[in-house]
Design an enzyme around this catalytic site. Structure first.
Site, PDB file in Angstrom:
ATOM      1  N   HIS A 172     -20.824 104.318  31.501  1.00  0.00           N
ATOM      2  CA  HIS A 172     -20.168 105.130  32.533  1.00  0.00           C
ATOM      3  C   HIS A 172     -18.744 105.548  32.179  1.00  0.00           C
ATOM      4  CE1 HIS A 172     -23.256 104.354  35.715  1.00  0.00           C
ATOM      5  NE2 HIS A 172     -23.411 103.221  35.040  1.00  0.00           N
ATOM      6  N   LYS A 182     -11.582 110.026  46.025  1.00  0.00           N
ATOM      7  CA  LYS A 182     -12.120 109.277  44.895  1.00  0.00           C
ATOM      8  C   LYS A 182     -11.113 108.177  44.606  1.00  0.00           C
ATOM      9  CE  LYS A 182     -12.123 113.254  42.561  1.00  0.00           C
ATOM     10  NZ  LYS A 182     -13.436 113.313  41.934  1.00  0.00           N
ATOM     11  N   ARG A 183     -11.457 107.213  43.728  1.00  0.00           N
ATOM     12  CA  ARG A 183     -10.465 106.214  43.353  1.00  0.00           C
ATOM     13  C   ARG A 183      -9.229 106.905  42.751  1.00  0.00           C
ATOM     14  NH1 ARG A 183     -12.098 100.727  43.502  1.00  0.00           N
ATOM     15  NH2 ARG A 183     -10.081 100.366  42.539  1.00  0.00           N
ATOM     16  N   LYS A 187      -7.998 111.275  36.914  1.00  0.00           N
ATOM     17  CA  LYS A 187      -8.562 112.123  37.969  1.00  0.00           C
ATOM     18  C   LYS A 187      -7.526 113.123  38.507  1.00  0.00           C
ATOM     19  CE  LYS A 187     -11.822 108.478  39.419  1.00  0.00           C
ATOM     20  NZ  LYS A 187     -13.189 109.021  39.284  1.00  0.00           N
ATOM     21  N   THR A 217     -19.913 111.897  41.084  1.00  0.00           N
ATOM     22  CA  THR A 217     -21.064 112.029  41.973  1.00  0.00           C
ATOM     23  C   THR A 217     -20.599 112.612  43.309  1.00  0.00           C
ATOM     24  OG1 THR A 217     -20.765 109.673  42.419  1.00  0.00           O
ATOM     25  CG2 THR A 217     -22.614 110.301  41.010  1.00  0.00           C
ATOM     26  N   LYS A 244     -22.093 115.667  46.053  1.00  0.00           N
ATOM     27  CA  LYS A 244     -22.200 115.567  47.510  1.00  0.00           C
ATOM     28  C   LYS A 244     -21.508 116.755  48.175  1.00  0.00           C
ATOM     29  CE  LYS A 244     -22.114 110.594  46.807  1.00  0.00           C
ATOM     30  NZ  LYS A 244     -21.219 109.409  46.703  1.00  0.00           N
TER      31      LYS A 244
END
Ligand code: 26Q
Length: 798
Positions: free
Chosen positions: A354, A533-534, A539, A641, A645
């Site tokens: 991952h 998100k985290r 990110k 992911t 969504k």
């Protein structure tokens, strides 16, 4: 209970009343929301048990292969509403409860989230279990029954403060405790050789006890089991001490054992090498493998048949001790010879990777592994020696290197198949971190692009959109998500208006929730621009907040211009030890305080950061989003992911060519996706440019202004130096190229503004996105694993 045997409201009324009376010991007059929730949960659970038994019976009868999904995390969220939806009982139960003046929504929201995961990896495991049940793929999820899931987040003065999560403080109605399914897990001690055989004399043992939760699939046709292990002492008391009168010290073994399943570790790359974490990983792995072997041996004798009966999936390297542990059990406990044991193990095991971030790849010191798991250290050395002999690999490609066990290499070497989680990620695995291993073991790496379950992520969380879809293309899209494509051929002003109305209703509901929780009024006609998100540097929440500040500046310079009103919504937790991530959280909150109170701009720009983002918050927020921020530095996000969504729920994406964004863009059509930024190749080239950050900052007056405001403490006058470190980091290091992508991001956001302002155009973009999202159902992903990785057949006749 199954689709062929629908439950009437009358039957449900009786059953719920019975559970209220006889299980909860309450009469209706005194029942609380909690009592109702438990009564409804037990009623629904009873219905699942029938299909669960049937599935188990069928699995034994067929004698086929089963899937065992080993994961340190299962981020399930709430269970009741998901079960109700999958059984198709929503309306009946609502009717029953309403008759007693109780709201199903209140009952459902009384349930705590099962937050046994950090983020994407754990939520993926939960979606996979639900899809395996929907598809009738016989399988078990194996995990740990943490007493405390992921910490709760709140903000104090804008800073993240962590508090323990305690979902098991109240009875958990979905699980069945299985005291008869218990295994001894050994630790420490020494290994002795007796007549050529290794004998491990562990110094500590802990008991792993099974707790089973049924996972029901769509329409209740099949249920699999999530089996979570709780740690218990092998002996309650140290009897010698107890008898000598030292009663407190006598209870020490019990305390020691229970710490093992006490708490989920937050994902934290800065904090590795924790002995308890290694013990947790072995605890899960050993309990699962002992259980798999016991089940196999209750049906068969010849262990060489195991690979035909068990496909074992390692969710990242966290359960990578499965290789050495399976060999140990086969050799030391079942008397097989080494070569046969290793062959069996490596035909059962598979590994999903991952992440490619080098700092996130798991490594354990040989010293720690040798002390905690002395027998496994020997086995690892042997596997490594054979790996070296077979591949003639360089020292840095060995499993043990620089006194560290490289878990990625161990998992890779012991697996039949290794997969990445998006096309780009799997490609980069072959080109970068695993390039040499890919050459040494050709064909082992394959791709299985992630997916999410449309039952929870559309049907349950977005009933308004679900109704529009069903009214337009008819029923049955929930387990055949490619059918969403049919929406395109139904394009009409009416459909577009219906989609818009559904989105607006969700935005109003979310605004009410924000008003209630945070006292901030949102305009439901503004664009809801969401990044949840985290919190991680790669990110790039920092890029988003820098852009927000630049937007505020631009509005203030020209408040009368034709601005598209926006609400910037942030959500997510930082690992407790991740300093920079926590700084970013504080910055967002500081900026929000100033911007939200600016009377000149507050109708055009708001920033909200609700604390404690979790699965339930995602279910409220994602259906209300217009814009999905997927802006990681290209090459860093394995898949994502959340991005899927949002697409399914009719949010457009502003994103880089990273992870599954690439495939989302292909499926919805490049013209329906807001792409910006460097590609993964360009990122690599950029890293080689000296002073890349400084050069990029000099190209953008807007970014210079933002950084200057932070230097001056514009958002934190009480402590103006607060963000000097962050600014210095951006100027001189900028490891994730925030500065280098800034100009492109700003320009792309301007295009988004224009598109949103044109309602007709935006509505069509939304339609294309929903219609193109069918590929991202986790049903498609699981079918891929069944065919390419597990070689397992569905036991449902669909
Ligand atoms: C490791 C050692 C010690 C303690 C914790 C950990 C740990 C825990 C969780 C390390 C990593 C994780 C989680 C990683 C994760 O969620 N990765 C995400 O997986 C998603 C599903 O494949 C992808 O979509 C995301 O791109 C990826 O970041």
């Amino acid at each position: 209970m199954n689709a062929m045997n629908p439950m009437s409201a009358d039957v449900l009324r009786v059953r719920i009343a019975q559970h209220l009376t006889y299980t909860m010991g309450k009469d209706k007059a005194h029942a609380s929301t909690y009592d109702w929730r438990m009564a409804v949960s037990y009623t629904v659970r009873d219905l699942i048990v029938d299909s669960w038994f049937e599935a188990t019976r069928k699995t034994y009868e067929q004698g086929g292969k089963r899937v065992y999904y080993l994961s340190m995390e299962f981020l399930i969220g709430r269970i009741l509403e998901d079960a109700v939806i999958n059984l198709g009982l929503h309306e009946q139960i609502e009717e029953v409860l309403n008759a007693d003046g109780v709201s199903l929504l209140d009952v459902v929201e009384n349930e705590p989230d099962a937050a046994l995961g950090n983020g994407g990896l754990g939520r993926l495991a939960a979606c996979f279990l639900e899809s395996m049940s929907t598809l009738g793929c016989p399988g078990f999820g194996y995990g740990i029954r943490y007493e405390h899931g992921l910490f709760r987040q709140r903000f104090e003065g804008g800073r993240q403060v962590e508090a323990p999560e305690d979902w098991l403080n109240q009875p958990h109605p979905w699980e069945f405790e299985r005291p008869e399914a218990s295994y001894t897990i050994p630790f420490k001690g020494y290994v002795e050789t007796q007549g050529g055989k290794a004998v491990w004399h562990p110094a500590e043992t802990v008991l792993a006890r099974a707790y089973d939760t049924p996972v029901v699939g769509w329409k209740g046709k099949w249920s699999n089991t999530l089996r979570l292990w709780g740690a218990h002492p092998t002996e309650l008391f140290d009897l010698e001490r107890f008898n000598s009168g030292d009663h407190t010290a006598a209870a020490a073994p019990e305390a020691l054992a229970r710490t093992l399943s006490r708490v989920l570790y937050p994902e934290d790359t800065t904090d590795s090498g924790k002995e308890l974490r290694l013990k947790q990983e072995f605890f899960l792995t050993s309990a699962a493998l002992q259980d798999i072997l016991r089940r196999f041996l209750s049906e068969y004798e010849d262990l060489s048949l195991l690979p035909g009966k068990a496909a074992i999936q390692m969710n990242d390297t966290h359960p990578a001790l499965a290789g050495p542990e399976l060999i140990r059990l086969l050799v030391d406990e079942h008397g097989l010879d080494w070569a046969q044991a290793k062959d069996i193990a490596s035909r059962c095991l598979n590994y999903t990777n991952h992440t490619l971030l080098p700092e996130a790849l798991e490594r354990w010191s040989t010293w720690l592994v040798g002390r905690v798991l002395p027998r496994h250290m020997q086995i690892i050395e042997q596997i490594d020696a054979e790996h070296q002999a077979a591949t003639k690999c360089a020292p840095d490609l060995r499993i043990v290197h620089h006194d560290q066990v490289h878990m990625g290499t161990l998992a890779f070497v012991m697996a039949a198949h290794v997969n990445g989680v998006s096309a780009l990620h799997s490609d980069l695995m072959k080109k970068t971190v695993f390039a040499e291993l890919d050459k040494a073991y050709p064909g082992r790496i394959l791709n299985q692009t992630n997916g999410v379950t449309p039952r929870r992520w559309i049907r349950l969380s977005n009933p308004a959109l679900s109704r529009v879809i069903t009214e337009t293309i008819g029923a049955g899209w929930e387990d055949n998500l490619d059918r969403l494509q049919e929406l395109n051929s139904h394009e009409s002003p009416e459909l577009l208006a219906n989609l818009r109305a559904a989105k607006r209703a969700n935005k109003v509901a979310f605004s009410n929730w924000v008003q209630d929780k945070m006292g901030i009024a949102l305009d439901p006609d503004a664009m809801f621009d969401v990044q949840v998100k985290r919190i991680h540097e790669y990110k790039r929440q920092l890029l988003n907040i820098y852009e927000t500040i630049a937007r505020w500046n631009a509005i203030r310079k020209n408040p009368g211009a034709n601005w598209t009103p926006r609400v910037k919504i942030f959500g997510g937790k930082a690992a407790p030890g991740y300093f920079t991530a926590k700084e970013i959280i504080r910055l967002i909150n500081d900026v929000a305080k100033v911007v939200n109170n600016d009377p000149l701009t507050s109708h055009l720009l708001k920033i909200v950061y609700p604390a404690n983002y979790n699965v339930s918050m995602a279910q409220r927020l994602i259906p209300a989003a217009d814009l999905s921020e997927q802006i990681s530095t290209a090459g860093k996000e394995a898949s994502g992911t959340g991005n899927m969504k949002f697409t399914m729920n009719g949010a457009l994406t502003i994103g880089t060519l990273d992870g599954a964004n690439v495939e989302i863009r292909e499926h919805v059509g490049p013209e329906n996706f807001f792409l910006f930024g460097m590609t993964a190749d360009e990122v690599q080239a950029r890293y080689r440019t000296p002073d890349h950050a400084r050069k990029a900052i000099m190209q953008s007056q807007e970014l210079q202004d933002v950084l200057q405001m932070l230097v001056e403490g514009r958002f934190n006058p009480e402590e103006p130096t607060r963000y000097h470190g962050l600014v210095e980091h951006t100027w001189n290091h900028d490891p994730f190229l925030v500065a280098s992508d800034f100009v492109a991001f700003l320009a792309c956001q301007t295009k988004v503004d224009a598109a949103f302002a044109d309602h007709d155009r935006w509505d069509k973009l939304v339609l294309r996105n929903i219609a193109g999202s069918g590929y991202f159902s986790s049903d498609r992903t699981i079918q891929g694993y069944m065919a390419d990785v597990w070689d397992v057949k569905s036991l449902l006749d669909r």
